[in-house]
Design an enzyme around this catalytic site. Structure first.
Site, PDB file in Angstrom:
ATOM      1  N   LYS A  70      57.974  -3.874  23.437  1.00  0.00           N
ATOM      2  CA  LYS A  70      57.367  -3.359  22.089  1.00  0.00           C
ATOM      3  C   LYS A  70      56.772  -1.832  22.113  1.00  0.00           C
ATOM      4  O   LYS A  70      55.969  -1.573  21.567  1.00  0.00           O
ATOM      5  CB  LYS A  70      55.975  -4.430  21.870  1.00  0.00           C
ATOM      6  CG  LYS A  70      56.281  -5.809  21.692  1.00  0.00           C
ATOM      7  CD  LYS A  70      57.651  -6.157  20.838  1.00  0.00           C
ATOM      8  CE  LYS A  70      57.279  -5.694  19.310  1.00  0.00           C
ATOM      9  NZ  LYS A  70      58.402  -5.878  18.539  1.00  0.00           N
ATOM     10  N   HIS A 280      50.329  -5.749  11.681  1.00  0.00           N
ATOM     11  CA  HIS A 280      49.538  -5.937  12.609  1.00  0.00           C
ATOM     12  C   HIS A 280      48.164  -6.744  12.104  1.00  0.00           C
ATOM     13  O   HIS A 280      47.938  -6.326  10.914  1.00  0.00           O
ATOM     14  CB  HIS A 280      49.083  -4.786  13.368  1.00  0.00           C
ATOM     15  CG  HIS A 280      49.962  -4.257  14.241  1.00  0.00           C
ATOM     16  ND1 HIS A 280      49.616  -2.987  15.177  1.00  0.00           N
ATOM     17  CD2 HIS A 280      51.394  -4.572  14.661  1.00  0.00           C
ATOM     18  CE1 HIS A 280      50.888  -2.897  15.995  1.00  0.00           C
ATOM     19  NE2 HIS A 280      51.881  -3.807  15.651  1.00  0.00           N
TER      20      HIS A 280
END
Length: 313
Positions: A70, A280
């Site tokens: 990530k 997110h």
């Protein structure tokens, strides 16, 4: 010819099938806009036939993108693959971090690399290498002079991105999910055993790599800078890999609708896919500050270790 095209299409679909769009009402608007859509990123080298192009061969990598998960490894690989002297492996091989693959031997690994011409360099990327305790020694045994690429981003943001990927994967597979705060905090304290946090302890993992490679052989790409202004970071990588400067500003354009840079090369344009730009979650501010406070000392250790600093909160 028709049957060949159908077979190739099936292989691509099997390999890169993306999940259906998921409900995102409980999430904020911050995008994990790091990795490029592998379906649209047609430039990545992949063997479509058993007959190699004349004058090519399969070689072990000259450079490996070792992580971090990530951190933007897919974006980095895709952007480097613009360069005509780069042959990029299409898949994450997990040779040096998975015992079952490592046991298959170096020839098995080499066979998974793309065909390349003598003037090209082969690049493989497997983000799991950076946090693997075994990968540094194994890669060194293969080639002690190999050049390593490590792309990093703000470690707290990386934790949230890690959680987000797992969250959506669990939803996709109809498995139960938890709020990020329930994973970050246990019994009122930060859960430092949470794997996503462990992966963001860059100093811990870097120390293992520096036991086997000098710092001069590890180039660190600023993942946060890469998504805001790709060219300067890629020019640094070109110099590190001794590549002629071939990647230029016209290879990138800012997509106002998506809010990030896309790639333009060989007359084609490609951008991030929705599955790679997931929103997110909104994290409780107290919990987020606990996380950042815990990571701060590790960040300072890492800065001393690599003799440079990053703009991480």
């Amino acid at each position: 010819m028709a049957s060949f095209l159908v077979s190739l299409l099936l292989l691509v679909l099997q390999k890169y099938a993306t999940p259906s769009e998921l409900v995102k009402a409980s999430f904020g608007t911050t995008l994990d806009a790091i990795d490029l859509d592998p379906v649209l990123a047609a430039n990545v080298s992949e063997d479509a036939t058993s007959s190699p192009p004349p004058g090519t061969s399969k070689r072990t990598p000259h450079s490996i993108i070792i992580g971090v998960r990530k951190g933007g490894t897919r974006a980095l690989l895709e952007m480097l693959d613009i360069h005509p002297e780069v042959a990029a492996a299409a898949t994450e091989v997990h040779f040096f971090d998975w015992d079952e693959n490592y046991a298959k031997g170096l020839e098995w690994y080499r066979d998974l690399m793309p065909y390349s011409y003598p003037h090209q360099i082969t690049i493989e990327k497997t983000p799991g290498y950076f946090t693997s305790p075994l990968a540094p020694e194994r890669i060194c045994a293969m080639n002690s002079s190999i050049k390593l690429l490590l792309i990093l981003r703000d470690p707290a943001e990386r934790v949230i991105s890690d959680y987000t990927q797992v969250y959506f994967n669990r939803l996709e597979n109809h498995k139960p999910v938890q709020a990020i705060e329930n994973l970050l905090v246990r019994s009122g304290s930060l859960n430092i055993r949470y794997k996503a946090i462990q992966r963001s302890l860059y100093d811990v993992h870097m120390r293992n790599w520096l036991k086997h490679f000098p710092l001069e052989q590890i180039h660190i790409v600023d993942g946060d800078a890469l998504i805001h202004d790709p060219l300067p970071e890629l020019q640094k990588v070109e110099r590190f890999l001794n590549l002629a400067p071939r990647i230029v500003s016209s290879n990138f354009y800012f997509n106002q609708t998506k809010g990030f840079y896309c790639i333009r090369s060989d007359g084609r344009e490609r951008c991030l896919h929705e599955s790679k730009g997931r929103p997110h979650p909104s994290v409780n501010n107290t919990v987020l500050q606990q996380l950042r406070s815990y990571l701060r000392e590790h960040n300072q250790n890492f800065f001393r270790m690599v003799k440079r600093t990053f703009n991480w909160q």
